[in-house]
Design an enzyme around this catalytic site. Sequence first.
Site, PDB file in Angstrom:
ATOM      1  N   LYS A   1      92.201  35.718 -10.473  1.00 53.98           N
ATOM      2  CA  LYS A   1      92.886  34.520  -9.828  1.00 53.98           C
ATOM      3  C   LYS A   1      91.169  33.593 -10.277  1.00 53.98           C
ATOM      4  CE  LYS A   1      96.642  35.335  -8.351  1.00 53.98           C
ATOM      5  NZ  LYS A   1      97.306  34.462  -8.865  1.00 53.98           N
TER       6      LYS A   1
ATOM      7  N   GLU B   1      96.646  26.099  -2.788  1.00 48.74           N
ATOM      8  CA  GLU B   1      97.488  27.022  -1.985  1.00 48.74           C
ATOM      9  C   GLU B   1      96.975  28.241  -2.380  1.00 48.74           C
ATOM     10  OE1 GLU B   1      97.674  26.654  -4.544  1.00 48.74           O
ATOM     11  OE2 GLU B   1      98.530  27.823  -5.521  1.00 48.74           O
TER      12      GLU B   1
ATOM     13  N   SER C   1      95.875  43.761 -11.066  1.00 44.28           N
ATOM     14  CA  SER C   1      95.443  42.633 -10.533  1.00 44.28           C
ATOM     15  C   SER C   1      94.616  42.141 -10.270  1.00 44.28           C
ATOM     16  CB  SER C   1      96.627  41.558 -10.930  1.00 44.28           C
ATOM     17  OG  SER C   1      97.082  42.483  -9.877  1.00 44.28           O
TER      18      SER C   1
HETATM   19  C1  LIG Z   1      95.866  40.588  -7.453  1.00 43.43           C
HETATM   20  C2  LIG Z   1      96.791  39.447  -7.871  1.00 43.43           C
HETATM   21  N1  LIG Z   1      97.521  40.456  -8.296  1.00 43.43           N
HETATM   22  C3  LIG Z   1      98.894  39.546  -9.030  1.00 43.43           C
HETATM   23  C4  LIG Z   1      99.007  38.279  -7.717  1.00 43.43           C
HETATM   24  C5  LIG Z   1     100.290  37.437  -8.154  1.00 43.43           C
HETATM   25  O1  LIG Z   1      99.957  36.309  -8.876  1.00 43.43           O
HETATM   26  P1  LIG Z   1     100.371  36.165 -10.557  1.00 43.43           P
HETATM   27  O2  LIG Z   1     101.903  36.462 -10.545  1.00 43.43           O
HETATM   28  O3  LIG Z   1     100.141  34.727 -10.268  1.00 43.43           O
HETATM   29  O4  LIG Z   1      99.273  36.885 -11.076  1.00 43.43           O
HETATM   30  C6  LIG Z   1      97.793  38.043  -6.634  1.00 43.43           C
HETATM   31  C7  LIG Z   1      98.854  36.375  -6.275  1.00 43.43           C
HETATM   32  O5  LIG Z   1      98.342  36.164  -5.154  1.00 43.43           O
HETATM   33  C8  LIG Z   1      96.812  38.933  -6.491  1.00 43.43           C
HETATM   34  O6  LIG Z   1      96.279  38.299  -5.730  1.00 43.43           O
END
Ligand SMILES: Cc1ncc(COP(=O)(O)O)c(C=O)c1O
Lengths: 273, 389
Positions: free
Chosen positions: B90, B112, B374
């Site tokens: 993020k 948000e 992620s």
């Molecule tokens: C670690 C992590 N992975 C994935 C996501 C999912 O969001 P996005 O699909 O936009 O990557 C989030 C959202 O809060 C997250 O914190």
Amino acid sequence: MGEAMRETGRDRLNAMFAAMRASGRAALLPYLTAAIPTFEASVRLFKAMADAGADGFEVGIPYADPLMDGPVIMRAGRQALDAGVTVPVALDLVARVVEETGKPVLAMTYVNPVLRRGIERFFNEVATTGAVGLIIADLPADEAVPFLEAASATGLGMSLFVAPTTDDARLQAALDLDPAFIYAIAEVGVTGERDDASSNTERMAARIRERSDTPIVFGVGISTPDQAAAAGRHGDGVIVGSAIVRRVIDAGSAAEAESAVASFVGDIAAALA
Amino acid sequence: MRLDRPDERGRFGAYGGMFAPETLMPALIDLEGAFTEAWADPSFHSDLDELLSSYVGRPTPVYHAERISAELGIDLWLKREDLAHTGAHKINNTVAQGLLTTRMGKRRVIAETGAGQHGVATATACALFDLECVVYMGEKDIERQALNVYRMELLGAEVIPVTTGAGTLKDAVSAALRDWVASVASTHYIIGSVVGPHPFPWMVREFQKVIGEELKRQLEVPPHVIVAPVGGGSNAMGIFYPFVGDEGVTLVGVEAAGRGIETGMHGASLGEGSPGVLHGAMTYMLQDEFGQVLEAHSISAGLDYPGVGPEHAYFKDAQLVRYVSVTDDEAVVAFHRLAVTEGITPALESAHGLAWIIREAESLAGQTVVLNLSGRGDKDVQQVAGLDG
Ligand SMILES: Cc1ncc(COP(=O)(O)O)c(C=O)c1O
């Protein structure tokens, strides 16, 4: 051919605006979420408002994620949805309000229910209720063309929006699409009551009038008779929403809601006269 | 075919666009202009690149997860977004949007958050750029991601609980948009994923595609499969986009099946939803027969969302990416498994990606698979501990 042309919703809406201009005052258009507190009580509320001096209505079709609405209308919408007020039920209510009050009625919705039903079918269903037009809160002029086409096919009058933030190019673009009226958003923000009269209405009206004679209806943040009168000096109509909806959802009973709303609408009508 | 940018109406094919209240439209158009100009300006890139390397810690490593590879019979690599500053991808977006906010001369930021990772990353960027920061977060998420609430407050942000709807990510986005309708003159909305009205989906993709660009450089040969979790879709878009259309590379986005697709309690907007307008964009969404938005369900707050970025909707229809889903239970098993085999606790969102790989290990045998890790799982430890009893 050969048949007399039927008067369309847009014709009837135009006739209302023409009559208001002739009488030198702005139309009072109360907004109320459909079918609260109950379907039949809702019909009575609209009748009471008609008797108290409303010139027409905006009936809100409840939506689960209303981005233009503040806490009061959100709460009313949630209450209606929880009570099973689906889009068809809301449209039945619109038809009853048309029938029982004889006033011009605008249906208000968000874009997704229209798309889900199919634009043409949705507009046809609204036209069948006898409503004169449609307001779609999250539809800017940029995305409006297919909806305006459906409006002209069904004879409904559709509004486009102008906000205090709208620049001249956008204003002109909206007018060029020939909406039935301009919904002029009087406050920067979502629906809800405000303490002071809008400081934007005079300037917005002047900017629109410089370019066009399209009727102007002010809405958002108009919550007292004085505020309605102030906005009414610059427009062809005023929409009062949250202040009415609050009186309905805060009332202890349907009868109490009816008398609160009737006296409030009466006060606004007097201020506009 | 991959699109460099959406068309002049902000569309990726049939998806995207600008279904926003008129009050916001001028700001969206200004934002498109400001972003386009900044993105063409070498000085914006050099400022951003400097921050990404010295502050965020990019490039993030690619780690060869040998133990779990051996167990699964595949060749598994992890793109370590969990090692980026604040613990998730993020931050790539928030540092860039923070820089853009300053450039636009705005002093207040709203955001948000679902899992709290975007909220923390936004609060961090606001501390860095000296901006006022307000974060909307659903009530339910405040409960299940308590650690991140405290982190945001530590960083100087105000966290406003959202009590409407189910008190999750959808409601937080709506609350932020309502704030923005009122505050648009002074405030920039740092949206946390590739969602929302144009230009957000395009801009956030551009800010996140650094993940995939790095991966391309880091691997000597392209992988057979790249897997990423999909909530709004930003981490998946970031790692997929540079590979979309590359021959021999299969892209797999993993949505939340929640308690099971058949229960109706899930977040699989692409898998189970239908086209509609949510939060200003035409996309796949969960809705009833009358177009009312439905609540999503997932153990993972970041995947608990009834919509998805419009470019993913375009990828789905064009069959450029495959979208699948895994359940809460499968994700929790994967969470534990990565912890004990590799010493890495993944975010529950990322654990969804691993869960699909575990389920499909047989069909993936012998292939090189990259998982976008992620984020890290610190925020989820308490929630998982609660499940374990
Ligand atoms: C670690 C992590 N992975 C994935 C996501 C999912 O969001 P996005 O699909 O936009 O990557 C989030 C959202 O809060 C997250 O914190």
